[in-house]
Design an enzyme around this catalytic site. Structure first.
Site, PDB file in Angstrom:
ATOM      1  N   TYR A   1      39.759  22.220  16.412  1.00 23.84           N
ATOM      2  CA  TYR A   1      39.846  23.269  15.362  1.00 23.84           C
ATOM      3  C   TYR A   1      41.154  23.454  15.226  1.00 23.84           C
ATOM      4  O   TYR A   1      41.675  23.931  14.111  1.00 23.84           O
ATOM      5  CB  TYR A   1      39.236  24.595  16.213  1.00 23.84           C
ATOM      6  CG  TYR A   1      37.715  24.868  16.336  1.00 23.84           C
ATOM      7  CD1 TYR A   1      36.799  23.743  16.000  1.00 23.84           C
ATOM      8  CD2 TYR A   1      37.159  26.158  16.974  1.00 23.84           C
ATOM      9  CE1 TYR A   1      35.493  23.684  16.332  1.00 23.84           C
ATOM     10  CE2 TYR A   1      35.900  26.108  17.490  1.00 23.84           C
ATOM     11  CZ  TYR A   1      35.090  25.065  16.936  1.00 23.84           C
ATOM     12  OH  TYR A   1      33.855  25.189  17.644  1.00 23.84           O
TER      13      TYR A   1
ATOM     14  N   HIS B   1      32.609  18.563  23.986  1.00 23.58           N
ATOM     15  CA  HIS B   1      32.255  19.202  22.624  1.00 23.58           C
ATOM     16  C   HIS B   1      31.083  18.555  21.939  1.00 23.58           C
ATOM     17  O   HIS B   1      30.116  19.197  21.406  1.00 23.58           O
ATOM     18  CB  HIS B   1      33.640  18.897  21.468  1.00 23.58           C
ATOM     19  CG  HIS B   1      33.621  19.867  20.336  1.00 23.58           C
ATOM     20  ND1 HIS B   1      34.608  20.298  19.784  1.00 23.58           N
ATOM     21  CD2 HIS B   1      32.486  20.640  19.955  1.00 23.58           C
ATOM     22  CE1 HIS B   1      34.084  21.110  18.904  1.00 23.58           C
ATOM     23  NE2 HIS B   1      32.981  21.310  18.585  1.00 23.58           N
TER      24      HIS B   1
END
Length: 268
Positions: free
Chosen positions: A39, A97
């Protein structure tokens, strides 16, 4: 659940936008924040937490290891870098992730590295994200189901993932729902709008309440104070069994996120 049922998502938020979102969320009562290495906002989130005045120990902080850091010589150093960015000695939850099967990533190897991070005290809990049943089973076989706190998966009224959810429940692995509002697509659903009207609520609150009453954790994001407050109130909304059943019929396999080459073959 071993993790908070309601948190703040920070996907696509960076710089001042994420700082403002996190500080506002903490101010109105959020105590769980979800981020990820990819991110690019961990440092901003660390700054926001430091400036918020809320003690770090009162916040449940989650990050996720990106696929580029799965190698044995990168995994732990990358997490330590995340901790430095987040201004903390340890996070509460660290996830893999994406399983990235097409990249030839060994699930047993990466799960062992994740377990090592936990044993080193860098993270209190560990888990997975975007794993299908077969890969979740590999993860379980690698380190034991008792270590796998959650599988964070895309879930919304339009993508209900029942086969995978049922498997996770059988294994006593908590389900975390992301994209619960399907990029906002469910907000205009006439069924959800009708149910919302019956409760003097919003369609977003209905979708979030549906997920919460199904036993999922949710991590909606917003940059607006009024929406952050409104989303939080979904915890107080109690849908009837009939309304839950009506929402169950909205399933359309409406997946929003499935990036190549990281996504597995999804369960049907």
């Amino acid at each position: 659940m071993r993790i908070p049922q309601f948190g703040l998502g920070t996907f696509r938020l960076k710089d001042q936008a994420v700082i403002d979102s996190v500080k506002t969320a903490l101010d109105v009562g959020y105590r769980a924040i979800d981020t990820a290495q990819i991110y690019g906002n961990e440092a901003a989130i660390g700054q926001a937490i430091a400036e918020s005045g809320v003690p770090r120990q009162d916040i449940f902080l989650t990050t996720k290891i990106w696929v580029d850091n799965f190698a044995p010589d990168k995994f732990i150093p990358s997490l330590k870098n995340s901790l430095q960015n987040l201004h903390t000695d340890a996070v509460d939850l660290t996830l893999i992730h994406w399983p990235a099967p097409q990249l030839g990533v060994s699930i047993p190897e990466v799960m062992q590295l994740l377990l090592e991070a936990k044993q080193q005290g860098l993270t209190q809990h560990i888990g997975i994200s975007n794993f299908n049943i077969a890969l979740t089973q590999q993860a379980i076989d690698s380190i034991g189901v008792e270590h796998i706190t959650t599988n964070q998966i895309e879930l919304s009224p339009y993508l209900q993932n029942r086969t995978l959810v049922n498997f996770l429940r059988e294994q006593n692995i908590d389900v975390t729902s992301y994209m619960t509002l399907a990029y906002g697509k469910v907000l205009n659903d006439p069924i959800l709008i009708e149910i919302a009207a019956q409760h003097q609520a919003t369609s977003a609150q209905v979708a979030l309440a549906w997920a919460l009453q199904n036993g999922y954790a949710v991590i909606p994001s917003s940059t607006k104070r009024e929406n952050l407050i409104s989303n939080l109130k979904a915890q107080d909304l109690k849908l009837s069994a009939e309304q839950i059943q009506i929402i169950a019929q909205l399933e359309r396999n409406g997946r929003e996120v499935s990036p190549e080459p990281y996504a597995p073959e999804w369960d049907q």
